[in-house]
Design a protein around this motif. Structure first.
Motif, PDB file in Angstrom:
ATOM      1  N   GLN A  42       1.082  -1.032   0.052  1.00 37.66           N
ATOM      2  CA  GLN A  42       0.459  -0.130   0.112  1.00 37.66           C
ATOM      3  C   GLN A  42       0.772   0.683   0.100  1.00 37.66           C
ATOM      4  OE1 GLN A  42      -3.348   0.532   2.803  1.00 37.66           O
ATOM      5  NE2 GLN A  42      -2.652  -1.976   3.852  1.00 37.66           N
ATOM      6  N   LEU A  43       1.576   1.109   0.746  1.00 33.52           N
ATOM      7  CA  LEU A  43       2.958   2.691   0.950  1.00 33.52           C
ATOM      8  C   LEU A  43       3.778   2.228  -0.084  1.00 33.52           C
ATOM      9  CD1 LEU A  43       3.672   2.092   5.129  1.00 33.52           C
ATOM     10  CD2 LEU A  43       2.502   3.768   3.599  1.00 33.52           C
ATOM     11  N   GLU A  44       4.689   1.738  -0.983  1.00 36.10           N
ATOM     12  CA  GLU A  44       4.604   1.667  -2.144  1.00 36.10           C
ATOM     13  C   GLU A  44       4.424   2.381  -3.136  1.00 36.10           C
ATOM     14  OE1 GLU A  44       7.805  -1.166  -4.676  1.00 36.10           O
ATOM     15  OE2 GLU A  44       7.140  -1.824  -2.898  1.00 36.10           O
ATOM     16  N   ARG A  45       2.596   1.657  -3.240  1.00 41.77           N
ATOM     17  CA  ARG A  45       2.131   2.304  -4.618  1.00 41.77           C
ATOM     18  C   ARG A  45       1.585   3.660  -4.840  1.00 41.77           C
ATOM     19  NH1 ARG A  45      -1.949  -0.626  -3.084  1.00 41.77           N
ATOM     20  NH2 ARG A  45      -1.298  -2.138  -4.928  1.00 41.77           N
ATOM     21  N   VAL A  46       1.876   4.536  -2.940  1.00 39.59           N
ATOM     22  CA  VAL A  46       1.820   5.961  -2.943  1.00 39.59           C
ATOM     23  C   VAL A  46       3.044   6.439  -2.927  1.00 39.59           C
ATOM     24  CG1 VAL A  46       0.948   7.424  -1.382  1.00 39.59           C
ATOM     25  CG2 VAL A  46      -0.564   5.232  -1.739  1.00 39.59           C
ATOM     26  N   VAL A  47       3.962   6.282  -2.241  1.00 34.87           N
ATOM     27  CA  VAL A  47       5.285   7.118  -2.476  1.00 34.87           C
ATOM     28  C   VAL A  47       6.672   5.890  -3.077  1.00 34.87           C
ATOM     29  CG1 VAL A  47       4.748   7.996  -0.334  1.00 34.87           C
ATOM     30  CG2 VAL A  47       6.151   5.645  -0.053  1.00 34.87           C
ATOM     31  N   GLY A  48       6.296   5.473  -3.829  1.00 39.59           N
ATOM     32  CA  GLY A  48       7.142   4.485  -4.863  1.00 39.59           C
ATOM     33  C   GLY A  48       8.241   3.887  -3.700  1.00 39.59           C
ATOM     34  N   ARG A  49       8.798   2.894  -4.682  1.00 38.27           N
ATOM     35  CA  ARG A  49       9.972   2.037  -4.105  1.00 38.27           C
ATOM     36  C   ARG A  49      11.362   2.382  -3.693  1.00 38.27           C
ATOM     37  NH1 ARG A  49      11.294  -1.665  -7.866  1.00 38.27           N
ATOM     38  NH2 ARG A  49       9.198  -2.586  -7.682  1.00 38.27           N
ATOM     39  N   ALA A  50      11.067   3.526  -3.806  1.00 39.01           N
ATOM     40  CA  ALA A  50      12.890   4.241  -3.564  1.00 39.01           C
ATOM     41  C   ALA A  50      12.235   5.369  -2.017  1.00 39.01           C
ATOM     42  CB  ALA A  50      13.244   5.170  -4.047  1.00 39.01           C
ATOM     43  N   ARG A  51      11.282   5.438  -2.094  1.00 32.92           N
ATOM     44  CA  ARG A  51      10.548   6.327  -0.527  1.00 32.92           C
ATOM     45  C   ARG A  51      10.497   5.317  -0.092  1.00 32.92           C
ATOM     46  NH1 ARG A  51      10.899   9.880  -4.564  1.00 32.92           N
ATOM     47  NH2 ARG A  51      10.928  11.843  -4.587  1.00 32.92           N
ATOM     48  N   PHE A  52      10.603   3.990  -0.665  1.00 31.86           N
ATOM     49  CA  PHE A  52       9.117   3.559   0.860  1.00 31.86           C
ATOM     50  C   PHE A  52      10.321   2.848   1.432  1.00 31.86           C
ATOM     51  CE2 PHE A  52       8.699  -1.414   1.042  1.00 31.86           C
ATOM     52  CZ  PHE A  52       7.845  -1.595   2.381  1.00 31.86           C
ATOM     53  N   VAL A  53      11.794   2.020   0.429  1.00 27.88           N
ATOM     54  CA  VAL A  53      12.996   1.671   1.354  1.00 27.88           C
ATOM     55  C   VAL A  53      13.383   2.248   2.245  1.00 27.88           C
ATOM     56  CG1 VAL A  53      15.033   0.535   0.322  1.00 27.88           C
ATOM     57  CG2 VAL A  53      13.430   0.519  -0.867  1.00 27.88           C
ATOM     58  N   ALA A  54      13.488   3.775   2.038  1.00 29.72           N
ATOM     59  CA  ALA A  54      13.907   4.226   2.876  1.00 29.72           C
ATOM     60  C   ALA A  54      13.549   4.806   4.012  1.00 29.72           C
ATOM     61  CB  ALA A  54      14.363   5.972   1.890  1.00 29.72           C
ATOM     62  N   LEU A  55      12.030   4.716   3.389  1.00 29.04           N
ATOM     63  CA  LEU A  55      11.132   4.620   4.477  1.00 29.04           C
ATOM     64  C   LEU A  55      11.542   3.497   6.263  1.00 29.04           C
ATOM     65  CD1 LEU A  55       8.509   5.897   6.953  1.00 29.04           C
ATOM     66  CD2 LEU A  55       7.416   4.437   4.645  1.00 29.04           C
ATOM     67  N   TYR A  56      11.431   2.551   5.465  1.00 30.54           N
ATOM     68  CA  TYR A  56      11.278   0.683   6.253  1.00 30.54           C
ATOM     69  C   TYR A  56      12.833   0.584   7.132  1.00 30.54           C
ATOM     70  CZ  TYR A  56      11.126  -3.712   7.019  1.00 30.54           C
ATOM     71  OH  TYR A  56      11.405  -5.119   7.649  1.00 30.54           O
ATOM     72  N   LEU A  57      13.873   1.640   6.488  1.00 30.55           N
ATOM     73  CA  LEU A  57      15.701   1.189   6.918  1.00 30.55           C
ATOM     74  C   LEU A  57      15.522   2.586   8.152  1.00 30.55           C
ATOM     75  CD1 LEU A  57      17.697   0.580   3.939  1.00 30.55           C
ATOM     76  CD2 LEU A  57      16.650  -1.418   5.525  1.00 30.55           C
ATOM     77  N   LEU A  58      15.354   4.024   7.786  1.00 26.22           N
ATOM     78  CA  LEU A  58      15.256   5.025   8.274  1.00 26.22           C
ATOM     79  C   LEU A  58      14.132   4.530   9.746  1.00 26.22           C
ATOM     80  CD1 LEU A  58      15.533   8.254   6.363  1.00 26.22           C
ATOM     81  CD2 LEU A  58      16.965   7.270   7.905  1.00 26.22           C
ATOM     82  N   SER A  59      13.024   4.007   9.208  1.00 22.52           N
ATOM     83  CA  SER A  59      12.083   3.835  10.777  1.00 22.52           C
ATOM     84  C   SER A  59      12.771   2.471  11.365  1.00 22.52           C
ATOM     85  CB  SER A  59      10.214   2.888  10.382  1.00 22.52           C
ATOM     86  OG  SER A  59       9.984   4.147   9.690  1.00 22.52           O
ATOM     87  N   ALA A  60      13.772   1.441  11.582  1.00 21.16           N
ATOM     88  CA  ALA A  60      14.028   0.654  11.871  1.00 21.16           C
ATOM     89  C   ALA A  60      15.196   1.469  12.897  1.00 21.16           C
ATOM     90  CB  ALA A  60      14.399  -0.607  10.946  1.00 21.16           C
ATOM     91  N   LEU A  61      16.166   2.567  11.820  1.00 24.11           N
ATOM     92  CA  LEU A  61      16.882   2.941  12.685  1.00 24.11           C
ATOM     93  C   LEU A  61      16.388   3.832  13.616  1.00 24.11           C
ATOM     94  CD1 LEU A  61      19.358   3.968  10.028  1.00 24.11           C
ATOM     95  CD2 LEU A  61      20.217   2.254  12.104  1.00 24.11           C
ATOM     96  N   ALA A  62      15.170   4.034  13.793  1.00 25.66           N
ATOM     97  CA  ALA A  62      14.890   5.345  14.795  1.00 25.66           C
ATOM     98  C   ALA A  62      14.663   4.488  15.575  1.00 25.66           C
ATOM     99  CB  ALA A  62      13.817   6.109  14.161  1.00 25.66           C
ATOM    100  N   GLY A  63      14.303   3.016  15.241  1.00 18.10           N
ATOM    101  CA  GLY A  63      13.536   2.400  16.835  1.00 18.10           C
ATOM    102  C   GLY A  63      15.000   1.380  16.979  1.00 18.10           C
ATOM    103  N   SER A  64      16.065   1.462  16.214  1.00 23.85           N
ATOM    104  CA  SER A  64      17.289   0.712  17.351  1.00 23.85           C
ATOM    105  C   SER A  64      17.667   2.480  18.698  1.00 23.85           C
ATOM    106  CB  SER A  64      18.605   0.794  16.215  1.00 23.85           C
ATOM    107  OG  SER A  64      18.296   0.100  15.540  1.00 23.85           O
ATOM    108  N   ALA A  65      17.728   2.967  17.793  1.00 24.54           N
ATOM    109  CA  ALA A  65      17.951   4.971  18.243  1.00 24.54           C
ATOM    110  C   ALA A  65      17.071   4.637  19.205  1.00 24.54           C
ATOM    111  CB  ALA A  65      18.089   5.962  18.090  1.00 24.54           C
ATOM    112  N   ALA A  66      16.225   4.690  19.503  1.00 25.32           N
ATOM    113  CA  ALA A  66      14.725   4.721  21.183  1.00 25.32           C
ATOM    114  C   ALA A  66      15.134   3.324  22.142  1.00 25.32           C
ATOM    115  CB  ALA A  66      13.585   4.637  20.461  1.00 25.32           C
ATOM    116  N   VAL A  67      16.197   2.134  21.071  1.00 28.66           N
ATOM    117  CA  VAL A  67      15.712   1.511  22.237  1.00 28.66           C
ATOM    118  C   VAL A  67      17.635   1.499  23.000  1.00 28.66           C
ATOM    119  CG1 VAL A  67      16.704  -1.434  22.467  1.00 28.66           C
ATOM    120  CG2 VAL A  67      14.606  -1.085  21.489  1.00 28.66           C
ATOM    121  N   LEU A  68      18.283   2.515  22.233  1.00 26.59           N
ATOM    122  CA  LEU A  68      20.002   2.646  22.931  1.00 26.59           C
ATOM    123  C   LEU A  68      20.029   3.504  24.122  1.00 26.59           C
ATOM    124  CD1 LEU A  68      22.169   3.048  20.148  1.00 26.59           C
ATOM    125  CD2 LEU A  68      22.185   1.101  22.031  1.00 26.59           C
TER     126      LEU A  68
END
Length: 312
Positions: A179-205
């Motif tokens: 659903q999200l890739e259909r709206v924002v495109g592939r590159a933006r979706f991958v950036a969204l996924y990876l940056l969200s993962a990093l934000a989660g790791s930062a919060a854990v730290l």
């Protein structure tokens, strides 16, 4: 004598703006004018009138999504690749011992290192430092992020041990990702996924105990939930269903003993990223989005470095 009662004027019955006399309670999602079934065109959210559809076609570049970026021919492809990577890591961990596998200790996120038994890394000595661990036979030091294991910030988002854990995360990714890739495109979706993962790791730290171990794609998945919520708000859609789904997952987080820190970081990170993508001005949109994503990535990096210096 009876006094005449005041009867307030009734609002006019809405009629299709293109076909007077046709009563319609459906309004265009973009301009708000009443439209009859003959004039309505289904949009991503709600319906649009012919003029707004034509305007959208005129102002949107061919093969470009509503927030920039090329439309994906297969919007599920990125999600399939991410699911395959997660499944491959889980399978490798399972085949090499599950919770006793070295992958189960080197890939998850450790704010600080841990001293584990060489024969069974699932058993460790709490409070033992690297020097004390190296001085005794049968023990091995597993480094944490504060010891230089920077890869754990991202590999932890692809690591799972329990089959139910990976199953629920991948199911959510399969429903949300396309659903999200259909709206924002592939590159933006991958950036969204990876940056969200990093934000989660930062919060854990920052928010978890330094001697904890965190793993799983939940931070990235919560980032997708936060992004979807922002995009629905942007188009003034119905947020009830996504809020219910989010509430259920939040309740499960706190009752299931799961890392709420990673979930919170991913959720906030995904919402910020989606706001950068959705609210960027139409003029120079791609440049503004790129600078915004880079700026947010730098902010996450600074938070991680500051916390690592404290832990070290």
């Amino acid at each position: 004598m009876t006094q005449p009662q005041f009867v307030p004027p009734q609002p006019p019955t809405p009629e299709c703006y293109r076909h007077p006399g046709r009563v319609s309670y459906i309004r265009c999602q973009r301009c708000g004018r009443p439209i009859c079934p003959e004039c309505m065109t289904a949009a991503a959210v709600g319906y649009q009138c012919p003029e707004c559809v034509a305007e959208g076609v005129r102002t949107t570049r061919q093969n470009q999504g509503p927030y920039g970026g090329a439309r994906s021919k297969n919007p599920a492809l990125s999600s399939i690749v991410l699911i395959a990577i997660n499944a491959a890591v889980w399978l490798a961990t399972t085949l090499t011992g599950g919770a006793a596998s070295w992958l189960a200790w080197w890939l998850p996120l450790h704010p600080v290192g841990a001293c584990v038994l060489s024969s069974d890394p699932s058993r460790y000595l709490p409070g033992a430092g690297a020097v004390a661990c190296a001085a005794r036979d049968g023990l091995t030091w597993v480094p944490g992020v504060a010891d230089g294991a920077w890869w754990q910030l991202i590999t932890s988002a692809f690591s799972h041990i329990d089959v139910l854990h990976i199953g629920l995360n991948m199911l959510a990714l399969w429903f949300l990702g396309p659903q999200l890739e259909r709206v924002v495109g592939r590159a933006r979706f991958v950036a969204l996924y990876l940056l969200s993962a990093l934000a989660g790791s930062a919060a854990v730290l920052w928010l978890s105990s330094p001697d904890t171990m965190t793993l799983g794609a939940s931070g990235a998945v919560f980032g997708l939930m936060g992004a979807l919520l922002v995009l629905v708000i942007k188009v003034r859609g119905n947020v009830q269903s996504i809020l219910i789904w989010l509430a259920v997952n939040v309740a499960f987080t706190f009752t299931g003993g799961i890392s709420w820190q990673g979930h919170l970081g991913g959720l906030v990170g995904g919402a910020i990223i989606a706001a950068i993508l959705a609210y960027a001005p139409r003029q120079n949109r791609s440049r503004v989005q790129l600078l915004g994503l880079i700026g947010f990535g730098v902010l996450i990096a600074v938070l991680i470095v500051v916390r690592v210096l404290q832990l070290a």
